[in-house]
Design an enzyme around this catalytic site. Structure first.
Site, mmCIF file in Angstrom:
data_model
loop_
_atom_site.group_PDB
_atom_site.id
_atom_site.type_symbol
_atom_site.label_atom_id
_atom_site.label_comp_id
_atom_site.label_asym_id
_atom_site.label_seq_id
_atom_site.Cartn_x
_atom_site.Cartn_y
_atom_site.Cartn_z
ATOM 1 N N LYS A 144 0.810 -1.214 0.000
ATOM 2 C CA LYS A 144 0.000 0.000 0.000
ATOM 3 C C LYS A 144 0.848 1.271 0.000
ATOM 4 C CE LYS A 144 -0.780 0.490 4.993
ATOM 5 N NZ LYS A 144 -0.081 1.759 5.127
ATOM 6 N N THR A 145 1.978 1.243 0.710
ATOM 7 C CA THR A 145 2.839 2.434 0.734
ATOM 8 C C THR A 145 3.364 2.730 -0.665
ATOM 9 O OG1 THR A 145 3.492 1.956 3.013
ATOM 10 C CG2 THR A 145 4.880 3.482 1.778
ATOM 11 N N ASP B 102 -4.042 7.504 4.508
ATOM 12 C CA ASP B 102 -3.534 6.168 4.809
ATOM 13 C C ASP B 102 -4.229 5.636 6.061
ATOM 14 O OD1 ASP B 102 -1.985 3.911 4.663
ATOM 15 O OD2 ASP B 102 -0.188 4.828 5.509
ATOM 16 N N GLU B 103 -4.329 4.318 6.182
ATOM 17 C CA GLU B 103 -4.905 3.658 7.363
ATOM 18 C C GLU B 103 -6.283 4.227 7.706
ATOM 19 O OE1 GLU B 103 -3.434 1.132 8.296
ATOM 20 O OE2 GLU B 103 -1.262 1.343 8.259
ATOM 21 N N ARG C 288 2.732 -9.403 10.869
ATOM 22 C CA ARG C 288 4.024 -8.704 10.995
ATOM 23 C C ARG C 288 5.165 -9.634 10.603
ATOM 24 N NH1 ARG C 288 2.256 -4.774 9.761
ATOM 25 N NH2 ARG C 288 0.342 -5.986 9.584
ATOM 26 N N GLN D 71 -7.546 -4.717 9.888
ATOM 27 C CA GLN D 71 -6.509 -4.176 10.761
ATOM 28 C C GLN D 71 -7.012 -2.975 11.563
ATOM 29 O OE1 GLN D 71 -2.351 -4.231 9.167
ATOM 30 N NE2 GLN D 71 -3.342 -4.679 7.216
#
Length: 762
Positions: free
Chosen positions: A49-50, A236-237, A619, A267
């Site tokens: 996504k980044t 973002d997020e 993670r 998330q």
């Protein structure tokens, strides 16, 4: 500047596309090249996504869809913002520096600096962190004749914060949200707290999100100015946004509708700080023309890890449809560690770290130990120290929260904003200059009676009836602040001003004279702060004390993580979001720990706890361990633990015990072996008949006789003659040492000796 070659792009439908799009998969390319109208990007864990966000911004600029200053990119951590800006700079060059990119708090505090006077603040307003807010609330509680030992300032601060994030004003709270004594106290404090902040020319963290809304609602012309400024908004997020963030960004996007949000409902783990998962679930309802693009290819984890994560999250009801997949290798099954107690758990985790380093060549910074709550770190710290393994603890006491640093920053704050009452009260007698508590109380009384700030009173201290020796000392303090402010206004450097302040105040001198190890450590910390100030001054074109104070006030726990430090990383799962590690240990997988049980009498949110477990799993890149303990010290006593329900939800085909057995094989062995104690079950007995219950001892497990007719068990509703009605949350100990943890609706949580508690069962 890096040059791009334009070439036709059959997928995007545009006239041309830059060559870096060739490095994107089909879905990523769709997300990058959709430049008009609302866009929802559902970005699964590890799906890049980044990269999509940075390439999308670069594409907007390269295709002349927007100028750099017309793009607003909002993140949740400074680390994420820096990473994105660095990537964009590598693609488009120095123009990346003109982007409006940063955290919600940093971007909107910047806007408020420009527009503060329109809502009654000075542009040099202070920013109160949580501890500053609690100090202010503690003072208010005392003035309202409440004992801060009975009514905790932190509890009130959290309730006020929750209200602010829901855009509830003090007046609304007082008339619509009072249903208990604690709510009534909160309403009274909230009203005074709001006034005090304005008098001190200060905003707390929550104000940085709600004051822009106030600004835009009161001044439509200002809203339109920023709508025209930010023609493209990227968030973002998005699953972590609260109601205030949702409303603020919707107001900004209303005119052009070019809003792109990236997130993963799986998330969403921050409801405790006001995050509302419905913001992402309802995005397409809010923006009828919105296009949705899922990013489902995972580039981070092995197939085993991804299969494990998928088997967990599919148990949640509230989720957007997506299926993660990867071309990565299968990898190794997840290893389940079964431990006797928390010390055994820590020792075994550290032993596996040593083995992996020797066997597979991993280094310390390849490892992360993730836990549900901060207190779990202690035994792991001890185990790592015993083995001489370096570690970094993320989420502990921040450098900027240390007493000596807070003291120095309070001095510097007064040079920018002398109306800041909290800063003034903190250091007017630090180090001691003979201004006692009685004098300070007299100053506060005058301030409240005259409705003036403490600073305005002490500037004319000679005209007061204060204790005469104190008048002289206060006068000297005021002169010192005036002189330092004058030097700063005349162009003195921030570092020089700080050094002169430390000398004039006698702060460092007092530490040297104390000459204890603790005092010398504090002095070293102050020297490190000077290094930070020097670095800031050298790396900013127009450094100001106000902007420096703002920058450090917005530092988050994640920003303290150093991925290059040769050390094992320890942090909470919440703190690990956005990070990745080759090897991850998820520890403390036990009921009422992970998942966490309900607090303060509330029901546990198992869907969010499951999302939190999903975040922890994803993670891991290569190797993943689950760990739980059968016994654990809680409330000073060793208690039997039940392993987490999440371990029973995991696909049994991807998890193995240390002996190589699957979870199903392990469960079958427990069921068929009568001599094995099953720590995850309870034996049913007839009501009011004696039964045997397991009681921990130093030698293992022995038994004592208890009776089921004891009414003071978890879940029982009781009445206390002072605290009122409540519910028992936990029962520990036995006989005369029995204790109960009770949540009282009017007074909060209390731990009571049962024999002296005078509880009546309702």
């Amino acid at each position: 500047m890096k040059q791009f070659t334009l070439q036709p792009d059959q997928n995007s439908g545009s006239k041309g596309s830059v060559d870096f799009l060739n490095g994107l998969n089909k879905q990523q390319k769709k997300a990058v090249t959709h430049t008009q109208g609302p866009l929802l990007i559902i970005a699964g864990a590890g799906s890049g996504k980044t990269r999509v966000l940075t390439y999308r911004i670069a594409y907007l600029l390269q295709q002349h869809k927007a100028m750099p200053h017309e793009i607003l990119a909002l993140t949740f951590t400074n680390k994420a913002a820096r990473e994105m800006q660095d990537r964009i700079r590598s693609l488009i060059g120095d123009r990346a520096g003109k982007l409006w990119m940063g955290t919600f708090h940093s971007i909107f505090s910047k806007i408020l600096r420009f527009e503060a006077e329109k809502i009654g603040f000075d542009s040099n307003f202070s920013i109160y962190d949580t501890s500053d807010s609690e100090s202010a609330i503690k003072l208010i509680l005392g003035e309202l004749n409440y004992d801060p030992r009975e009514i905790r300032p932190r509890t009130i601060q959290r309730k006020i914060s929750d209200a602010k994030n829901q855009l509830i004003t003090p007046n609304d709270y007082k008339h619509r949200f009072v249903s208990s004594t604690l709510d009534d106290i909160t309403a009274r404090v909230f009203e005074v707290y709001d006034v005090r902040l304005r008098q001190a020319n200060a905003m707390d963290f929550d104000d940085l999100l709600i004051k822009p809304i106030e600004l835009f609602e009161q001044h439509p012309d200002v809203l339109e100015k920023y709508q025209d400024r930010f023609k493209h908004i990227l968030i973002d997020e998005y699953q972590d946004t609260n109601h205030a963030q949702y409303k603020m960004t919707r107001m900004l996007a209303e005119k052009y509708q070019n809003i792109c949000v990236v997130g993963d409902d799986a998330q969403s783990i921050y409801s405790f700080r006001g995050a509302d998962i419905s913001n992402i679930l309802n995005f397409k309802s809010d923006y009828n023309e919105a296009k949705q693009v899922p990013l489902e290819q995972n580039y981070r984890s092995t197939k085993y890890i991804l299969q494990c994560a998928d088997s967990i999250i599919k148990n949640n009801d509230k989720q957007l449809e997506k299926t993660l997949w990867t071309e990565n290798a299968d990898g190794h099954p997840i290893t389940l560690l079964e431990n006797f107690d928390e010390r055994d758990e820590a020792n075994r985790v550290v032993q596996h770290i040593q083995n992996l380093k020797m066997r597979d060549g991993y280094t310390n910074n390849d490892f992360a130990i993730l836990y549900r709550t901060n207190y779990q770190s202690r035994v792991f710290e001890e185990a790592l120290r015993r083995k001489g393994i370096a570690y970094q603890l993320v989420g502990g006491l921040s450098f900027y929260q240390r007493k000596e640093i807070k003291d120095v920053l309070a001095y510097l704050t007064l040079l920018v904003n002398p109306e800041d009452e909290q800063a003034l009260l903190r250091i007017i007698n630090e180090p001691s200059r003979g201004i006692g508590k009685k004098t300070l109380n007299d100053l506060l009384k005058k301030s409240r009676n005259q409705k003036r700030s403490v600073w305005s009173i002490i500037q004319d201290v000679e005209g007061t009836d204060l204790y005469k020796p104190a008048i002289s000392r206060i006068g000297n303090f005021v002169s010192m602040i005036h002189n330092l402010r004058k030097e700063l206004e005349q162009g003195a450097s921030l570092l020089d001003t700080t050094k002169k302040m430390l000398d004039a105040s006698g702060y460092v001198k007092s530490l040297i004279e104390e000459n204890s190890a603790k005092a010398l450590t504090r002095r070293d910390n102050i020297l490190e702060l000077q290094n930070a100030i020097s670095y800031y001054e050298q790396h900013n074109k127009k450094p100001t004390l106000s902007s420096f104070l703002q920058e450090i006030s917005l530092i988050t726990d994640t920003d303290k993580y150093d991925e290059d430090k040769p050390a094992v990383t320890m942090m909470t799962v919440h703190g690990s979001k956005g990070l990745e590690f080759p090897v991850v240990f998820i520890v403390g997988l036990e009921e009422k720990l992970f998942p966490m049980g309900g607090r303060n009498g509330e029901e546990a949110d198992f869907e969010e706890e499951r999302r939190l477990f999903y975040v922890a799993i994803t993670r891991a890149e290569e190797t993943l361990y689950f760990s739980f303990a059968k016994m654990r010290y809680r409330f000073g006593e060793q208690t039997q633990q039940m392993r987490s329900r999440f371990l029973d939800e995991v696909d049994p085909g991807v998890v193995r015990t240390e002996s190589g057995a699957t979870i199903e094989q392990k469960r079958d062995r427990f069921e068929n072996d009568e001599t094995t104690i099953d720590y995850g079950t309870e034996i049913e007995y007839d009501w009011k008949k004696p039964k045997q219950s397991k009681k921990p001892s130093n030698s293992g497990l022995d038994f004592e006789t208890t009776y089921d007719d004891d009414p003071y068990q978890a879940g029982t509703t009781v009445m206390h003659p002072t605290f009122g009605p409540g519910k028992i949350l936990q029962r520990t100990g036995s006989g005369k040492d029995s204790k109960v943890v009770v949540f009282f609706k009017q007074r909060g949580q209390k731990t009571l000796m049962l024999r002296a508690a005078r509880l009546k069962v309702l």
